[in-house]
Design a protein around this motif. Structure first.
Motif, PDB file in Angstrom:
ATOM      1  N   ALA A 130      35.813  29.326  54.080  1.00  0.00           N
ATOM      2  CA  ALA A 130      35.735  28.415  52.940  1.00  0.00           C
ATOM      3  C   ALA A 130      34.523  28.738  52.062  1.00  0.00           C
ATOM      4  O   ALA A 130      34.596  28.694  50.824  1.00  0.00           O
ATOM      5  N   ALA A 131      33.406  29.098  52.699  1.00  0.00           N
ATOM      6  CA  ALA A 131      32.208  29.453  51.932  1.00  0.00           C
ATOM      7  C   ALA A 131      32.442  30.727  51.128  1.00  0.00           C
ATOM      8  O   ALA A 131      31.975  30.847  49.984  1.00  0.00           O
ATOM      9  N   LEU A 132      33.176  31.695  51.715  1.00  0.00           N
ATOM     10  CA  LEU A 132      33.475  32.933  50.996  1.00  0.00           C
ATOM     11  C   LEU A 132      34.363  32.655  49.789  1.00  0.00           C
ATOM     12  O   LEU A 132      34.125  33.172  48.681  1.00  0.00           O
ATOM     13  N   ASN A 133      35.405  31.828  49.973  1.00  0.00           N
ATOM     14  CA  ASN A 133      36.298  31.501  48.858  1.00  0.00           C
ATOM     15  C   ASN A 133      35.548  30.762  47.751  1.00  0.00           C
ATOM     16  O   ASN A 133      35.793  30.983  46.553  1.00  0.00           O
ATOM     17  N   ALA A 134      34.609  29.890  48.156  1.00  0.00           N
ATOM     18  CA  ALA A 134      33.827  29.147  47.156  1.00  0.00           C
ATOM     19  C   ALA A 134      32.904  30.085  46.387  1.00  0.00           C
ATOM     20  O   ALA A 134      32.719  29.933  45.168  1.00  0.00           O
ATOM     21  N   ALA A 135      32.325  31.080  47.089  1.00  0.00           N
ATOM     22  CA  ALA A 135      31.411  32.012  46.426  1.00  0.00           C
ATOM     23  C   ALA A 135      32.147  32.918  45.449  1.00  0.00           C
ATOM     24  O   ALA A 135      31.563  33.409  44.474  1.00  0.00           O
ATOM     25  N   LEU A 136      33.470  33.145  45.696  1.00  0.00           N
ATOM     26  CA  LEU A 136      34.253  34.040  44.837  1.00  0.00           C
ATOM     27  C   LEU A 136      35.008  33.280  43.744  1.00  0.00           C
ATOM     28  O   LEU A 136      35.681  33.912  42.918  1.00  0.00           O
ATOM     29  N   ALA A 137      34.939  31.965  43.744  1.00  0.00           N
ATOM     30  CA  ALA A 137      35.674  31.185  42.745  1.00  0.00           C
ATOM     31  C   ALA A 137      35.223  31.578  41.340  1.00  0.00           C
ATOM     32  O   ALA A 137      34.031  31.593  41.036  1.00  0.00           O
ATOM     33  N   GLY A 138      36.189  31.927  40.506  1.00  0.00           N
ATOM     34  CA  GLY A 138      35.915  32.319  39.140  1.00  0.00           C
ATOM     35  C   GLY A 138      35.522  33.770  38.967  1.00  0.00           C
ATOM     36  O   GLY A 138      35.275  34.208  37.829  1.00  0.00           O
ATOM     37  N   HIS A 139      35.473  34.539  40.071  1.00  0.00           N
ATOM     38  CA  HIS A 139      35.119  35.957  39.969  1.00  0.00           C
ATOM     39  C   HIS A 139      36.188  36.683  39.151  1.00  0.00           C
ATOM     40  O   HIS A 139      37.388  36.520  39.373  1.00  0.00           O
ATOM     41  N   ALA A 140      35.763  37.498  38.199  1.00  0.00           N
ATOM     42  CA  ALA A 140      36.705  38.074  37.233  1.00  0.00           C
ATOM     43  C   ALA A 140      37.562  39.205  37.805  1.00  0.00           C
ATOM     44  O   ALA A 140      38.657  39.462  37.299  1.00  0.00           O
ATOM     45  N   GLN A 141      37.094  39.897  38.836  1.00  0.00           N
ATOM     46  CA  GLN A 141      37.817  41.076  39.338  1.00  0.00           C
ATOM     47  C   GLN A 141      38.775  40.674  40.455  1.00  0.00           C
ATOM     48  O   GLN A 141      38.343  40.184  41.504  1.00  0.00           O
ATOM     49  N   PRO A 142      40.087  40.819  40.243  1.00  0.00           N
ATOM     50  CA  PRO A 142      41.040  40.464  41.297  1.00  0.00           C
ATOM     51  C   PRO A 142      40.865  41.377  42.528  1.00  0.00           C
ATOM     52  O   PRO A 142      40.278  42.452  42.455  1.00  0.00           O
ATOM     53  N   PHE A 143      41.436  40.930  43.663  1.00  0.00           N
ATOM     54  CA  PHE A 143      41.340  41.699  44.911  1.00  0.00           C
ATOM     55  C   PHE A 143      42.751  42.006  45.408  1.00  0.00           C
ATOM     56  O   PHE A 143      43.598  41.111  45.498  1.00  0.00           O
ATOM     57  N   LYS A 144      43.015  43.303  45.732  1.00  0.00           N
ATOM     58  CA  LYS A 144      44.316  43.707  46.252  1.00  0.00           C
ATOM     59  C   LYS A 144      44.357  43.498  47.760  1.00  0.00           C
ATOM     60  O   LYS A 144      43.558  44.058  48.512  1.00  0.00           O
ATOM     61  N   VAL A 145      45.307  42.691  48.233  1.00  0.00           N
ATOM     62  CA  VAL A 145      45.435  42.371  49.649  1.00  0.00           C
ATOM     63  C   VAL A 145      46.063  43.563  50.379  1.00  0.00           C
ATOM     64  O   VAL A 145      47.055  44.135  49.907  1.00  0.00           O
ATOM     65  N   GLU A 146      45.512  43.918  51.548  1.00  0.00           N
ATOM     66  CA  GLU A 146      45.999  45.084  52.297  1.00  0.00           C
ATOM     67  C   GLU A 146      46.869  44.725  53.484  1.00  0.00           C
ATOM     68  O   GLU A 146      47.562  45.582  54.039  1.00  0.00           O
ATOM     69  N   SER A 147      46.864  43.474  53.924  1.00  0.00           N
ATOM     70  CA  SER A 147      47.623  43.108  55.121  1.00  0.00           C
ATOM     71  C   SER A 147      48.188  41.707  54.970  1.00  0.00           C
ATOM     72  O   SER A 147      47.759  40.918  54.122  1.00  0.00           O
ATOM     73  N   GLY A 148      49.182  41.389  55.833  1.00  0.00           N
ATOM     74  CA  GLY A 148      49.772  40.069  55.822  1.00  0.00           C
ATOM     75  C   GLY A 148      50.915  39.936  54.838  1.00  0.00           C
ATOM     76  O   GLY A 148      51.393  40.912  54.248  1.00  0.00           O
TER      77      GLY A 148
END
Length: 425
Positions: free
Chosen positions: A21-39
């Motif tokens: 949850a802390a990681l998601n909060a720290a990345l909120a509003g970050h402009a660069q999307p992230f490509k998911v590799e698994s799941g």
């Protein structure tokens, strides 16, 4: 054991979730999307500026702008803020700590056993076949390649313009050993009286022909060119074509090819002009080299002729295959005669051959002896005669015309030698 793991999970999982949850909060509003590799979202991109939730293929809901536990990367991409990098390190510390406690609990209290082959000897059962260990050089190649695995220009081979591959330095020793054994053992066939015995055998300075041998064909002496295949590899049809052309140019009467294996397309090549091509399969014992004693008693070189096959229409779009025997070269007369099925121990049929692998879809037993009686004696039990009759046959059961347009027939004699032939239908 399961209860203890659940206790560890319940105790340490909140720390993992808080770190996520802390990681998601720290990345909120970050402009660069992230490509998911698994799941379930593998290949998709997480937009940290988005809102709401997305539904995964499993039906579980995931935050549209944040990670699920299994999606979090091990290393932070460039451009992530310092707070996100600290949260990522805290997440992996919590997750690794949880896993270590679980692993320690399993190692301390779980039962274990070594997993290896431990068969039980059941005296009430008789093994008919298997398991098998097979060492083979594949004869099923769709593309012709040379000894160095370079593609062969079949047109050059057909026109006689193909050059021999560069000879390895140790090939001369291998060829010398083969010729020594060939001179002592001769070339065996299904019947001892059809054995080719050389009256002389010596080297020949050809590109493809390695030796010149002489043998008696009735009262006439014949000259044979000897072609030796690679120590490790498969002889292809273009190899045989090139060797037969050289044998014809040198005035030989017959070409005797010695190889550990031939590709499927070589089975139909038995003559080039006046030059008859005899394909002898070499016994794998010849790989022993100098340790092999050249007594001439073993079947080191065996010619197993082409199967005599007839394909018939069984009606309603079905077809059948009948085996009449095997074509055998008679050195006494120089003729090729078709013998009966007595010399065939087993023949198999691939009713839809794909030119890569031979699948045994039908199998039938033959032979002059009474294999039914031998089987009953071996198993010490009665065998269903009706079922046996369906297997002891020179005619196959009807089968549908293959989609590939090809069938393959493999015939094995009582010495264990085999030959395969492909037919277009």
């Amino acid at each position: 054991m399961r209860a203890e793991i659940d206790v560890i999970w319940d105790r340490l999982q909140p720390a993992v979730e808080d770190a996520r949850a802390a990681l998601n909060a720290a990345l909120a509003g970050h402009a660069q999307p992230f490509k998911v590799e698994s799941g379930g979202r593998a290949g998709a991109r997480i937009d940290f500026t988005a809102t709401g939730e997305v539904k995964l293929p499993s039906g579980e809901l995931a935050p549209a702008n944040g990670f699920m536990e299994w999606e979090i990367p091990r290393e932070s991409p460039s451009g992530w803020p310092a707070a996100a990098q600290e949260s990522l390190a805290a997440f992996w510390e919590a997750r690794i700590s949880r896993q270590r406690e679980i692993d320690a609990s399993i190692a301390a209290k779980a039962d274990f056993e070594y997993l290896y082959d431990k068969p039980f000897d059941d005296k009430s059962r008789v093994r008919v076949a298997g398991p098998f260990t097979v060492e083979s050089l594949s004869p099923h190649r769709t593309l012709a390649v040379d000894w160095d695995d370079e593609l062969i220009d079949t047109f050059e081979a057909a026109e006689g313009r193909r050059r021999a591959a560069e000879t390895p330095r140790d090939f001369s020793d291998f060829a010398h050993m083969i010729l020594e054994n060939l001179k002592a053992a001769g070339v065996q066939q299904a019947h001892k009286e059809d054995r080719i015995t050389f009256t002389s055998l010596h080297g020949w300075p050809g590109n493809w022909i390695a030796a010149e041998g002489t043998f008696m064909e009735g009262e006439v002496q014949r000259r044979a060119g000897v072609f030796i295949g690679p120590e490790f590899g498969t002889v292809s049809r273009p190899d045989l074509v090139a060797a037969a052309r050289e044998a014809g140019d040198a005035g030989f009467d017959v070409l005797i090819c010695c190889a550990f294996n031939y590709d499927a397309h070589s089975s139909e090549f038995d003559k080039l002009g006046r030059i008859r091509v005899l394909k002898a399969r070499m016994n794998p014992d010849l790989h022993m080299g100098g340790e092999l004693k050249s007594t001439g008693a073993g079947n080191l070189f065996v010619i197993f002729g082409e199967p005599d096959i007839r394909i018939t229409d069984a009606g309603d779009g079905m077809m059948q295959v009948q085996v009449f025997g095997v074509d055998v070269f008679k050195p006494q007369t120089g003729e090729v005669q078709s013998e009966g099925t007595d010399g065939i121990a087993l023949w198999m049929l691939d009713t839809d051959y794909n030119e890569e692998s031979f699948f045994v879809r039908h199998a039938y037993f033959l032979g002059a002896n009474d294999p039914y009686k031998a089987l009953k004696t071996t198993l010490k039990a009665e065998i269903d005669e009706e079922a046996w009759e369906s297997l002891y046959s020179d005619t196959s059961r009807p089968f549908e015309k293959p989609k590939s347009g090809r069938i393959a027939v493999k015939v094995i004699n009582h010495l264990g030698d085999e030959v395969m032939k492909v037919f277009a239908v």
